[in-house]
Design an enzyme around this catalytic site. Structure first.
Site, PDB file in Angstrom:
ATOM      1  N   LYS A  76       0.856  -1.182   0.000  1.00 54.18           N
ATOM      2  CA  LYS A  76       0.000   0.000   0.000  1.00 54.18           C
ATOM      3  C   LYS A  76       0.893   1.234   0.000  1.00 54.18           C
ATOM      4  O   LYS A  76       1.904   1.280   0.708  1.00 54.18           O
ATOM      5  CB  LYS A  76      -0.901  -0.008   1.229  1.00 54.18           C
ATOM      6  CG  LYS A  76      -1.878   1.166   1.305  1.00 54.18           C
ATOM      7  CD  LYS A  76      -2.755   1.056   2.547  1.00 54.18           C
ATOM      8  CE  LYS A  76      -3.738   2.210   2.650  1.00 54.18           C
ATOM      9  NZ  LYS A  76      -4.610   2.089   3.846  1.00 54.18           N
ATOM     10  N   SER A 151      -9.721   2.116   3.119  1.00 55.51           N
ATOM     11  CA  SER A 151      -8.860   2.886   2.234  1.00 55.51           C
ATOM     12  C   SER A 151      -7.866   2.040   1.445  1.00 55.51           C
ATOM     13  O   SER A 151      -7.214   2.528   0.520  1.00 55.51           O
ATOM     14  CB  SER A 151      -8.073   3.915   3.052  1.00 55.51           C
ATOM     15  OG  SER A 151      -7.204   3.262   3.981  1.00 55.51           O
ATOM     16  N   SER A 175     -10.161  -0.316   7.339  1.00 59.29           N
ATOM     17  CA  SER A 175      -9.587  -0.099   6.003  1.00 59.29           C
ATOM     18  C   SER A 175      -8.892  -1.309   5.394  1.00 59.29           C
ATOM     19  O   SER A 175      -8.461  -1.260   4.243  1.00 59.29           O
ATOM     20  CB  SER A 175      -8.616   1.087   6.033  1.00 59.29           C
ATOM     21  OG  SER A 175      -9.325   2.292   6.196  1.00 59.29           O
TER      22      SER A 175
END
Length: 234
Positions: A76, A151, A175
């Site tokens: 990420k 997210s 998330s």
């Protein structure tokens, strides 16, 4: 290769069914073929990944063993990676090159993993849909008209679309867990402190935790053995 579990891929590499270079090229080809529709990646680390795969080829040929030797992973884009862009999906950090590796990035490198690239996310991890990114929204690979969740939606969608066997995420209030559910894969938010936050750009430090996406819980367990552990810098 992409339809196999991570545990199966590890066994295949050890028994020389294919090489780390062949495996890495396979996933890079899938990213090149499908990511223009999905938008899972902010940056793809193709040449560096190929160099790492070649080193893994040589290490396996010598009989060296590391927990994730030759395994392609994605991060990420909230984890600092030395020499690569770390943007948090924000225009403000579009040109930021991190001067050091986050602890988990260092651990993956030491374990022999191959970093394919950095995945899309809601800007600064503030969102639940992966639509709030300077680099555009990520699509759910099962239905392009739907969100992958956020997210950490880029990582979840990349694993679900078989663009990588495992990907990192971060979870403050869902998330990792929410996009894992929306993309039909496994995800985990570990206990606070189980995984080092050093080099992970904070949203809410008292709640943030680094974690993982993979096909199933067995694959997550394999990678958590490398990722977890006390870090005095955390």
């Amino acid at each position: 290769m992409h339809n196999k579990s991570l545990n199966e891929i590890v066994l295949d590499l050890r028994t020389k069914q294919y090489s780390p270079t062949e495996l890495t090229e396979h996933f890079l080809h899938r990213i090149d073929k499908f990511d223009n529709q999905l938008n899972c990646f902010i940056s793809v680390n193709a040449e560096s990944a190929r160099r790492a795969a070649k080193r893994a080829d040589e290490q396996l040929a010598k009989g060296e063993t590391y927990p994730l030797l030759g395994i392609p992973i994605t991060m990420k884009d909230i984890f600092c990676t030395e020499g690569m862009k770390t943007t948090c999906a924000s225009k403000m950090l579009d040109n930021f090159i991190a001067p050091y590796d986050a602890t988990i990035v260092s651990k993956f490198k030491q374990a022999g993993a191959i970093l394919l690239g950095k995945t899309n996310m809601d800007e600064f991890a503030m969102g639940s849909s992966n639509e709030n990114s300077y680099y555009g929204p990520t699509c759910n690979p099962w239905d392009f008209s739907r969100i992958p969740g956020g997210s950490s939606g880029g990582s979840a969608a990349a694993v679900a679309a078989r663009l990588c066997p495992v990907a990192t995420g971060t979870d403050t209030g869902g998330s990792i867990r929410q996009p894992a559910g929306m993309c039909g894969i496994s995800g985990i938010k570990p206990t606070y402190g189980r995984v080092s936050r050093y080099g992970m750009i904070a949203f809410a430090s008292s709640l943030d935790q680094g974690g993982l996406f993979a096909r199933d819980a067995a694959d997550i367990a394999l990678v958590m053995n490398t990722m977890a552990g006390f870090d005095e810098k955390d």
